[in-house]
Design a protein around this motif. Structure first.
Motif, PDB file in Angstrom:
ATOM      1  N   GLU A  10       2.929   6.723  -2.108  1.00  0.00           N
ATOM      2  CA  GLU A  10       4.289   6.201  -2.105  1.00  0.00           C
ATOM      3  C   GLU A  10       5.025   6.721  -0.877  1.00  0.00           C
ATOM      4  O   GLU A  10       5.088   7.933  -0.631  1.00  0.00           O
ATOM      5  N   VAL A  11       5.544   5.790  -0.099  1.00  0.00           N
ATOM      6  CA  VAL A  11       6.298   6.119   1.106  1.00  0.00           C
ATOM      7  C   VAL A  11       7.721   5.617   0.896  1.00  0.00           C
ATOM      8  O   VAL A  11       7.927   4.503   0.423  1.00  0.00           O
ATOM      9  N   GLY A  12       8.681   6.430   1.252  1.00  0.00           N
ATOM     10  CA  GLY A  12      10.075   6.078   1.004  1.00  0.00           C
ATOM     11  C   GLY A  12      10.561   4.904   1.836  1.00  0.00           C
ATOM     12  O   GLY A  12       9.813   4.258   2.570  1.00  0.00           O
ATOM     13  N   TYR A  13      11.852   4.631   1.719  1.00  0.00           N
ATOM     14  CA  TYR A  13      12.476   3.536   2.444  1.00  0.00           C
ATOM     15  C   TYR A  13      13.340   4.077   3.576  1.00  0.00           C
ATOM     16  O   TYR A  13      13.931   5.155   3.468  1.00  0.00           O
ATOM     17  N   VAL A  14      13.411   3.304   4.630  1.00  0.00           N
ATOM     18  CA  VAL A  14      14.360   3.553   5.713  1.00  0.00           C
ATOM     19  C   VAL A  14      15.600   2.713   5.421  1.00  0.00           C
ATOM     20  O   VAL A  14      15.482   1.515   5.131  1.00  0.00           O
ATOM     21  N   PRO A  56       6.985   2.839   6.302  1.00  0.00           N
ATOM     22  CA  PRO A  56       7.942   2.787   5.187  1.00  0.00           C
ATOM     23  C   PRO A  56       8.517   1.385   5.000  1.00  0.00           C
ATOM     24  O   PRO A  56       8.444   0.544   5.895  1.00  0.00           O
ATOM     25  N   GLY A  57       9.090   1.150   3.826  1.00  0.00           N
ATOM     26  CA  GLY A  57       9.834  -0.075   3.592  1.00  0.00           C
ATOM     27  C   GLY A  57      11.255   0.075   4.102  1.00  0.00           C
ATOM     28  O   GLY A  57      11.611   1.076   4.721  1.00  0.00           O
ATOM     29  N   VAL A  58      12.074  -0.920   3.830  1.00  0.00           N
ATOM     30  CA  VAL A  58      13.482  -0.896   4.240  1.00  0.00           C
ATOM     31  C   VAL A  58      14.351  -1.123   3.014  1.00  0.00           C
ATOM     32  O   VAL A  58      14.046  -1.968   2.169  1.00  0.00           O
ATOM     33  N   ARG A  59      15.440  -0.358   2.929  1.00  0.00           N
ATOM     34  CA  ARG A  59      16.379  -0.477   1.817  1.00  0.00           C
ATOM     35  C   ARG A  59      17.765  -0.850   2.343  1.00  0.00           C
ATOM     36  O   ARG A  59      18.265  -0.250   3.288  1.00  0.00           O
ATOM     37  N   VAL A 111       0.828  -1.197   0.000  1.00  0.00           N
ATOM     38  CA  VAL A 111       0.000   0.000   0.000  1.00  0.00           C
ATOM     39  C   VAL A 111       0.870   1.258   0.000  1.00  0.00           C
ATOM     40  O   VAL A 111       0.427   2.323  -0.440  1.00  0.00           O
ATOM     41  N   GLY A 112       2.122   1.131   0.452  1.00  0.00           N
ATOM     42  CA  GLY A 112       3.035   2.270   0.456  1.00  0.00           C
ATOM     43  C   GLY A 112       3.989   2.294  -0.722  1.00  0.00           C
ATOM     44  O   GLY A 112       4.913   3.109  -0.758  1.00  0.00           O
ATOM     45  N   SER A 113       3.753   1.434  -1.712  1.00  0.00           N
ATOM     46  CA  SER A 113       4.629   1.384  -2.876  1.00  0.00           C
ATOM     47  C   SER A 113       4.235   2.432  -3.908  1.00  0.00           C
ATOM     48  O   SER A 113       3.245   3.153  -3.751  1.00  0.00           O
TER      49      SER A 113
END
Length: 313
Positions: free
Chosen positions: A73-77, A105-108, A65-67
């Motif tokens: 769109e939510v950034g990555y941590v 957020p996602g993780v990168r 849902v945050g892509s």
């Protein structure tokens, strides 16, 4: 009473959980409304419908849902990423019916050039259930895109993606290996065929299972593998290759199997495959997403206390 609504919102499904102020799940609802299969009215309609009758409460969502294709769109941590960074990176949207929806957020992993969304919440939940693992642990989250995740001092420090589940679907549905197969929702009926596939991947050694893929068809044509056993053979071959690659790269060690986190039936297949590699028995954690959503909600002060201030869009 303080309430929190948690959403596990992926590509193919939406699951909603109503938490009370102590973190107990009062009700769970699930719909086939992934971000690619929304009802008429889109994200707003899906949220309104699945939360119908529930109290007005903050909503916390994890997953696709945050892509870029999601609601917002939510950034990555970046790694190393812990619960504090995830809570601080939450981005708000407001639904048409006025609900506040925080998206995690996602993780990168910039060093290894890899990303994930949704699995970070499962990791938080797994560590909440097994706090003794926070010092150092390796987790395997099977799925469409399996994630191999390393945790140190309670933070995600490294991750790697293997597209095992998606590759299985593509080969079964869009390749010669799936030609003539009966309609089925998945594999899981022929344990012997699965085990044979796992052993084929194991015995491929340095050559890898790519050299064995066509055997799924050759064995069937030779009469040594029943047509309806091909999906399980292929599943075993691909999961076996994932484990073989993990061992070959040093990510996986025979004396320290990773903790399996995710769907019960899928984790059971990985655990079964591990026996062919003489790996020590793996422990399994189920429904880590719910625990992760609750913990991140608490860290962001969505339940009790003063809420964190983060970007509202």
């Amino acid at each position: 009473m303080h309430w929190l609504i948690g959403l596990d919102w992926g590509t193919s499904r939406l699951r909603a959980m109503l938490f009370d102020g102590d973190g107990a799940v009062h009700e769970t609802r699930s719909r086939a409304w992934g971000i690619r299969h929304l009802p008429e009215g889109g994200f707003d309609a899906a949220l309104s419908s699945i939360c119908e009758g529930w109290p007005s409460a903050p909503v916390l969502a994890a997953g696709m849902v945050g892509s870029r294709q999601g609601w917002r769109e939510v950034g990555y941590v970046d790694t190393p990423a812990g619960i504090d960074a995830l809570a601080a990176g939450i981005v708000d949207v407001r639904s048409a019916d006025g609900r506040r929806v925080g998206i995690i957020p996602g993780v990168r992993d910039a060093l290894n050039v890899d990303v994930m969304r949704g699995e970070e919440t499962q990791v938080v939940g797994a560590l909440a259930l097994r706090p003794e693992l926070a010092g150092h642990a390796r987790l395997l989250l099977p799925g469409t895109h399996s994630k191999w995740i390393e945790v140190r001092d309670g933070r995600i420090v490294r991750l790697a993606t293997m597209m095992t589940g998606e590759l299985y679907a593509i080969l079964r549905e869009h390749s010669i290996l799936g030609a003539g197969l009966p309609d089925a929702t998945g594999s899981g009926q022929d344990a012997d065929a699965f085990d044979t596939g796992v052993r084929a991947a194991r015995d491929s050694a340095a050559a890898g299972a790519l050299t064995k893929l066509f055997s799924a068809r050759a064995l069937m044509l030779d009469g040594r593998l029943a047509l309806d056993a091909v999906p399980d053979y292929l599943s075993g071959l691909l999961i076996g290759e994932e484990l073989r690659a993990g061992l070959a790269s040093g990510w996986l060690r025979g004396d320290a199997p990773p903790l399996l986190v995710g769907d019960e039936s899928l984790c059971a297949r990985y655990s079964r495959a591990a026996t062919a590699f003489n790996l020590a028995a793996s422990d399994t954690i189920l429904d880590a997403s719910a625990h992760g959503l609750w913990r991140i909600g608490r860290a962001a002060a969505l339940v009790g206390g003063t809420p964190l201030v983060y970007g509202e869009h």
